[in-house]
Motif scaffolding. Structure first.
Motif: not given
Length: 175
Positions: A45-72
């Motif tokens: 519940d703590l890790v999946l909190n929308p505020k935590v999710t928003e903070a993680v997905t806003a990080m450049p390293v997450y955006k870079q990983a999310a753009a990779q074919p393996k992540f897709q």
């Protein structure tokens, strides 16, 4: 690996029909490292909190990983699992681990991961999906014997390849 799972099977001749002892009792006495997460729901519940999710997905390293074919590809697997299990991934994760997670490591590097699922049906469904995947991959590689099972005292133990063995006892996964 079987040496880690087999002792647990020996402790429970009729485990599927009986109340299972605490997972920590199934760890080897010579474990050099052991972790028990008895209330994973609170952590999830703590890790999946929308505020935590928003903070993680806003990080450049997450955006870079999310753009990779393996992540897709990973996201496609998650969508497939959601469809097959009839639930979203967050609910499915809770159903799988809310009973507790225990992990132990022996001096020789052996590992035993014990997951107590909240929902046995979801655990069994997920195992069948992974079994189908593993058999398909083994067949593609020309190694159909890579996926194997054996029964011991009414419990089926499985392996999907080198260095891995697992069994399901009631709602408990031993890996």
């Amino acid at each position: 690996v079987l040496g880690l799972v087999l002792p647990a099977l020996l402790l429970q001749p009729a485990a599927a029909a009986e109340q299972l002892p605490p997972a920590t009792q199934w760890l080897s006495e010579d474990a050099v490292f052991a972790v028990e997460l008895s209330k994973p729901k609170e952590l999830l519940d703590l890790v999946l909190n929308p505020k935590v999710t928003e903070a993680v997905t806003a990080m450049p390293v997450y955006k870079q990983a999310a753009a990779q074919p393996k992540f897709q590809e990973f996201l496609q697997v998650i969508k497939y699992l959601e469809l097959q299990l009839g639930t979203d991934w967050k609910t499915g994760l809770h159903k799988l681990v809310d009973g507790g997670i225990t992990w132990g490591v022996t001096p020789n590097g052996g590992n035993l991961l014990i997951i107590d699922a909240q929902d046995k049906k979801t655990l069994d469904q997920l195992h069948e999906i992974f079994l189908t995947f593993a058999k398909g991959e083994a067949a593609k590689r020309g190694q159909p014997d890579r996926v194997a099972s054996a029964d011991y005292r009414g419990v089926t133990g499985w392996t999907f390849g080198d260095g891995e063995a697992h069994a399901i006892l009631g709602n408990r996964l031993l890996l």
